[in-house]
Motif scaffolding. Structure first.
Motif, PDB file in Angstrom:
ATOM      1  N   ASN A 117     -34.957   5.432  36.063  1.00 59.13           N
ATOM      2  CA  ASN A 117     -33.950   6.509  35.789  1.00 59.13           C
ATOM      3  C   ASN A 117     -34.434   7.015  34.325  1.00 59.13           C
ATOM      4  OD1 ASN A 117     -32.633   5.700  37.884  1.00 59.13           O
ATOM      5  ND2 ASN A 117     -30.910   4.805  36.807  1.00 59.13           N
ATOM      6  N   ILE A 127     -26.472   7.268  31.402  1.00 62.14           N
ATOM      7  CA  ILE A 127     -25.443   8.089  32.462  1.00 62.14           C
ATOM      8  C   ILE A 127     -26.114   9.079  32.927  1.00 62.14           C
ATOM      9  CG2 ILE A 127     -23.202   9.175  32.652  1.00 62.14           C
ATOM     10  CD1 ILE A 127     -22.149   7.059  30.581  1.00 62.14           C
ATOM     11  N   GLN A 128     -26.379  10.194  32.105  1.00 62.48           N
ATOM     12  CA  GLN A 128     -27.425  11.382  32.651  1.00 62.48           C
ATOM     13  C   GLN A 128     -28.360  10.959  33.498  1.00 62.48           C
ATOM     14  OE1 GLN A 128     -26.207  14.348  32.452  1.00 62.48           O
ATOM     15  NE2 GLN A 128     -27.951  15.091  33.815  1.00 62.48           N
ATOM     16  N   LYS A 131     -27.759  10.247  36.991  1.00 63.41           N
ATOM     17  CA  LYS A 131     -27.425  11.342  37.600  1.00 63.41           C
ATOM     18  C   LYS A 131     -28.606  12.084  37.896  1.00 63.41           C
ATOM     19  CE  LYS A 131     -22.934  12.053  35.451  1.00 63.41           C
ATOM     20  NZ  LYS A 131     -21.937  12.871  34.634  1.00 63.41           N
ATOM     21  N   ASP A 132     -29.707  12.245  37.031  1.00 64.77           N
ATOM     22  CA  ASP A 132     -31.002  12.767  37.129  1.00 64.77           C
ATOM     23  C   ASP A 132     -31.782  12.194  38.152  1.00 64.77           C
ATOM     24  OD1 ASP A 132     -30.274  14.717  35.190  1.00 64.77           O
ATOM     25  OD2 ASP A 132     -31.710  13.862  33.511  1.00 64.77           O
ATOM     26  N   GLU A 134     -30.649  10.540  40.739  1.00 69.16           N
ATOM     27  CA  GLU A 134     -29.980  10.655  42.045  1.00 69.16           C
ATOM     28  C   GLU A 134     -30.443  12.182  42.307  1.00 69.16           C
ATOM     29  OE1 GLU A 134     -25.586  11.083  44.092  1.00 69.16           O
ATOM     30  OE2 GLU A 134     -25.883  10.112  42.180  1.00 69.16           O
ATOM     31  N   ALA A 135     -30.303  13.117  41.480  1.00 70.90           N
ATOM     32  CA  ALA A 135     -30.573  14.667  41.831  1.00 70.90           C
ATOM     33  C   ALA A 135     -32.178  14.647  42.445  1.00 70.90           C
ATOM     34  CB  ALA A 135     -30.301  15.318  40.542  1.00 70.90           C
ATOM     35  N   ARG A 138     -32.142  13.120  45.842  1.00 71.63           N
ATOM     36  CA  ARG A 138     -31.848  14.176  47.011  1.00 71.63           C
ATOM     37  C   ARG A 138     -32.650  15.366  47.038  1.00 71.63           C
ATOM     38  NH1 ARG A 138     -25.750  13.866  47.697  1.00 71.63           N
ATOM     39  NH2 ARG A 138     -24.811  12.227  46.116  1.00 71.63           N
TER      40      ARG A 138
END
Length: 167
Positions: A117, A127-128, A131-132, A134-135, A138
């Motif tokens: 991550n 936390i970011q 998210k990064d 996961e993006a 995706r």
């Protein structure tokens, strides 16, 4: 998770402490190419080949500037750790019956995920970073899906053309 890793000495540095947070004042990764820490430490020190001794607050390996020591304030250091962790997965015989072995594998998986991550994170914030990551996953999944859909359209068009020609 990263406060006391048993086999990853680099992660004992306070710069690797979990969780990283932009609220601590570190709102961007330091550039290894000429960058310096707030204490004046270089963010990259060139190395001499694949294997070197450990250096406090640094990770040794191949990064964007070649082999060298990358400070833990750089994203390169976490990329190097992620690659290293992937190749050193703990092996435990009958881990489903051994709590200690299961704990070691779980800890290794957690540390590997956190390093990944961080290796794709836009800022040094866990936390970011999640998210990064996961993006990015995706985006990869969508690209693969679009490619396979395009393949299927071509195959169907060829099959339809063959069917009409033989029709």
């Amino acid at each position: 998770v990263l406060t006391n890793p048993s086999s990853h000495q680099e992660l004992k540095s306070p710069y690797a402490k979990y969780p990283l947070s932009a609220q601590t004042g570190r709102s961007m990764w330091v550039n290894p190419d000429g960058g310096r820490t707030a204490k004046g430490e270089p963010c990259f020190i060139a190395g001499q080949g694949k294997d070197q001794l450990m250096k406090e607050h640094y990770v040794y390996g191949a990064g964007s500037l070649g082999y060298g020591y990358y400070h833990l304030l750089t994203r390169d250091s976490h990329k190097i750790l992620y690659v290293r962790l992937q190749s050193t997965t703990p092996f435990a015989c009958c881990s489903c019956f051994n709590k200690e072995a299961t704990r070691a594998i779980d800890e290794h998986d957690d540390i590997t995920r956190i390093c990944y991550n961080r290796s794709v994170a836009t800022i040094p914030d866990d936390i970011q970073a999640a998210k990064d990551a996961e993006a990015k996953a995706r985006g990869t999944a969508k690209a693969v899906y679009n490619f396979t859909q395009n393949e299927q359209l071509v195959v169907n068009a060829i099959q339809t053309g063959v069917f009409i020609a033989h029709g």
